[in-house]
Design an enzyme around this catalytic site. Structure first.
Site, PDB file in Angstrom:
ATOM      1  N   SER B  69       1.002  17.405 -10.190  1.00  0.00           N
ATOM      2  CA  SER B  69      -0.468  17.308 -10.198  1.00  0.00           C
ATOM      3  C   SER B  69      -0.867  16.609 -11.498  1.00  0.00           C
ATOM      4  CB  SER B  69      -1.113  18.687 -10.109  1.00  0.00           C
ATOM      5  OG  SER B  69      -0.856  19.427 -11.274  1.00  0.00           O
ATOM      6  N   LEU B  72      -4.060  11.453 -11.877  1.00  0.00           N
ATOM      7  CA  LEU B  72      -4.420  10.062 -12.198  1.00  0.00           C
ATOM      8  C   LEU B  72      -4.723   9.837 -13.676  1.00  0.00           C
ATOM      9  CD1 LEU B  72      -6.673   8.923  -9.179  1.00  0.00           C
ATOM     10  CD2 LEU B  72      -4.202   8.736  -9.444  1.00  0.00           C
ATOM     11  N   ASN B  98      -2.556  -1.112  -8.883  1.00  0.00           N
ATOM     12  CA  ASN B  98      -3.009   0.015  -8.068  1.00  0.00           C
ATOM     13  C   ASN B  98      -4.297   0.543  -8.690  1.00  0.00           C
ATOM     14  OD1 ASN B  98      -3.257   2.976  -7.475  1.00  0.00           O
ATOM     15  ND2 ASN B  98      -1.497   2.542  -6.169  1.00  0.00           N
ATOM     16  N   CYS B 129      -4.703   9.892  -3.462  1.00  0.00           N
ATOM     17  CA  CYS B 129      -4.155  10.831  -4.452  1.00  0.00           C
ATOM     18  C   CYS B 129      -4.651  12.243  -4.148  1.00  0.00           C
ATOM     19  CB  CYS B 129      -4.573  10.439  -5.864  1.00  0.00           C
ATOM     20  SG  CYS B 129      -4.010  11.648  -7.071  1.00  0.00           S
ATOM     21  N   LYS B 164      -3.025   2.148   0.337  1.00  0.00           N
ATOM     22  CA  LYS B 164      -2.022   3.223   0.310  1.00  0.00           C
ATOM     23  C   LYS B 164      -2.629   4.472   0.921  1.00  0.00           C
ATOM     24  CE  LYS B 164       1.295   5.539  -2.718  1.00  0.00           C
ATOM     25  NZ  LYS B 164       1.877   5.545  -4.073  1.00  0.00           N
ATOM     26  N   GLY B 242       8.634   7.161   0.445  1.00  0.00           N
ATOM     27  CA  GLY B 242       8.730   8.606   0.655  1.00  0.00           C
ATOM     28  C   GLY B 242      10.181   9.058   0.629  1.00  0.00           C
ATOM     29  N   GLY B 264       9.890   6.034  -5.366  1.00  0.00           N
ATOM     30  CA  GLY B 264       9.063   6.855  -6.242  1.00  0.00           C
ATOM     31  C   GLY B 264       9.866   7.807  -7.093  1.00  0.00           C
ATOM     32  N   SER B 265       9.996   9.024  -6.621  1.00  0.00           N
ATOM     33  CA  SER B 265      10.606  10.094  -7.418  1.00  0.00           C
ATOM     34  C   SER B 265      11.992   9.738  -7.960  1.00  0.00           C
ATOM     35  CB  SER B 265      10.731  11.363  -6.578  1.00  0.00           C
ATOM     36  OG  SER B 265       9.473  11.700  -6.062  1.00  0.00           O
TER      37      SER B 265
END
Lengths: 256, 306
Positions: B69, B72, B98, B129, B164, B242, B264-265
């Site tokens: 969390s 942004l 973005n 988001c 997105k 994802g 991403g991650s």
């Protein structure tokens, strides 16, 4: 900052819940490792997704060896405790901003596993010609790293909340016995409860006070902003990244 | 043999790029590899005004991913333009900005500003988001708001617009179609799933913001399905994202219908993953005797092979 493979040379449980990990690294990187900086270690185990941050507790340039003390607190550290000598470990390092070393007399205040980076700092301060006084507080014998104590016997006072080890009480009790104005700077690393407890005692100290903070962290090098900590400055509350702006911060700026 | 793909009018030398929010502004990764090896550079979300982000703790590990969390957190457009853009424009020839806003006007403001900079080659609109109270996912789950944002940006922005989308809707294809009809050139599917973790010891939510976005390999099957469904529903390119943590995971997205992929991650745990993925895709295309990687896009819709 590099992603390197180190080789585990030694792993030993030195208490029921703390193990020492010695890893052999490339010589070239060692020169960039300072007390307070850390590494993100990859734990190859089911259910462990993120790397784990650990402060350097010692470094031996001659042998190419770095030391970590790891307290088993969750599945990542538990799995890391199962690693064996000879195995490779992927490490991002060195990360973060370390302690500012200054000449004179330094007071080091450690709580629990927070003694690890301060061990490295104390060694460097002494090498630099400075003097250290070390307060080391633990909850019980399971948190006590005897080999660090044996290195700093002359400079170190131990406080334990359970009877049987050092002085009875907390680091705060120890700090109250000190003439803090006799020191030139103070360094801390320990749990939030300890930091909160000692803050009022240190509030009028005019010199440098630095603290190494812990945080939940995903990347360790400033990409995710997950490890934010609240600091206050002239504009009010701001956020800084523990991994990149820290983990060492000016204690007076940290919102506890 | 080629990895070249097109996203609207953009030609990328390969289909691999970072997912916004997991790659900082790219600067954090330049010690690890030459960013020019990637198809594009997608930077962290920028808003009109600086945002502090959410109260910590902001991240927590899951057994196959993480929940965050961040909220942004970013220094705002002015700081980005003055201090960051000059540093990052040399990192890659295809820079995708973005952006997010708390209102349609803020999206339009940022699009207008971005247009002034030649080095910004496309916009990715973050309407998804889950960690902000104003704007964010609220826009991506409100069909009318989504249409308004995309149409308004389309009116003034001449380069490619990528939307997105959030997976936190009943039927993502409706939002995909609405984005296409409003003028989007491509879609990024998907942002994180909303989730929550509880600190059992202290009997309270673990994240400072209570809720967070779940990412990582845990969400991959859901993301693949959404790419698969949207491929049938729209004719604009899809960028799949994802839980990509391997060559096969990237291929799954492409076979389901993605033209390009975002990682991403995995960047957070393996900062050298992206260039390795490019190399692995190159070898795969070569070994498979494919003319171009895009021949695989949506192949499962055509019954696959063998």
């Amino acid at each position: 900052m590099q992603d390197l493979k180190g080789v585990v040379v030694d792993k030993q449980f030195i208490t029921e819940e703390i193990f020492k990990l010695k890893v052999y690294l490339s010589e070239k990187i060692l020169a960039f490792i300072d007390p307070g900086s850390f590494a993100m270690l990859k734990v190859e185990a089911k259910g462990v997704y993120l790397r784990r941050p650990f402060s350097f507790a010692d470094l031996d340039i001659k042998t190419g060896m770095v030391t970590f003390y790891v307290k088993v607190v969750g599945r990542g550290t538990k799995a890391l405790g199962e690693i064996n000598p000879g195995q490779e470990i992927s490490m991002l390092l060195p990360l973060g901003r370390g302690f500012t070393r200054r000449p004179g007399k330094s007071l080091l205040i450690a709580g629990g596993i927070g003694v690890a980076p301060l061990n490295f700092l104390a060694k460097r301060i002494i090498e630099d010609g400075g003097k250290v006084s070390f307060l080391y507080g633990v909850r019980n014998a399971r948190q006590f790293i005897a080999e660090i104590y044996s290195k700093f016997k002359k400079e170190m006072e131990v406080y334990c909340e359970e009877p049987g080890l050092g002085n009875r009480g907390s680091v705060r009790d120890g700090l109250l016995t000190k003439e803090i104005m006799a020191y030139d700077q103070i360094y801390l690393c320990g749990p939030m409860g300890m930091l909160k407890a000692v803050k009022p005692i240190l509030k009028d100290f005019p010199g440098l006070i630095e603290v190494s903070l812990e945080s939940y962290m995903a990347c360790g090098f400033g990409a995710c902003l997950g490890c934010a900590v609240q600091l206050k400055n002239k504009d009010g509350i701001i956020y800084k990244k523990v991994c990149q702006d820290g983990p060492v911060f000016n204690f007076k700026d940290v919102v506890l | 043999m080629s990895l070249m793909v097109n996203i609207g009018e953009l030609t990328l030398k390969n289909p691999v790029m970072p997912a916004s929010g997991t790659f900082g502004f790219g600067l954090e990764f330049k010690d690890f590899f030459d960013l020019k090896k990637l198809g594009a550079l997608v930077v962290k979300t920028i808003t009109k005004n600086p945002r502090l982000g959410n109260v910590p703790p902001r991240v927590f590990e899951l057994s196959s991913g993480l929940i965050n969390s961040i909220g942004l957190a970013n220094p705002g457009w002015e700081y980005f333009r003055e201090k960051i853009l000059p540093q990052i424009k040399a990192l890659h020839e295809v820079l995708i900005l973005n952006i997010a806003g708390e209102s349609v006007e803020e999206f339009v403001f940022l699009a207008n500003e971005a247009q002034k900079f030649e080095e910004i080659k496309a916009l990715e609109l973050n309407v998804s988001c889950p960690n902000v109270k104003k704007g964010g996912m609220a826009f991506g789950t409100d069909l009318e708001a989504l249409k308004q944002i995309v149409s308004a940006v389309r009116k003034i922005y001449r380069k490619p617009i990528i939307v997105k989308l959030t997976p936190n809707v009943t039927d993502i294809t409706i939002f995909a179609k609405a984005s296409e009809n409003a003028g989007a050139d491509a879609l990024t599917l998907i942002n994180t799933f909303t989730g929550m973790v509880i600190d059992v010891k202290n009997k309270k939510p673990l994240l400072g913001n209570f809720y967070g976005g779940v990412s990582g390999p845990a969400i991959r099957p859901m993301a693949i399905k959404m790419v698969y469904d949207c491929f049938k529903a729209v004719s604009i390119p899809i960028i799949g994202v994802g839980g990509i943590d391997s060559l096969d995971a990237a291929l799954e997205f492409i076979m389901a219908g993605a033209t390009a992929v975002q990682v991403g991650s995995q960047n957070l745990v393996d900062p050298g993953f992206l260039p390795r993925l490019v190399e692995q895709l190159e070898l795969y295309v070569k070994d498979s005797a494919l003319g171009n990687i895009s021949e695989l896009t949506g192949i499962v819709h055509r019954g696959g092979e063998g």
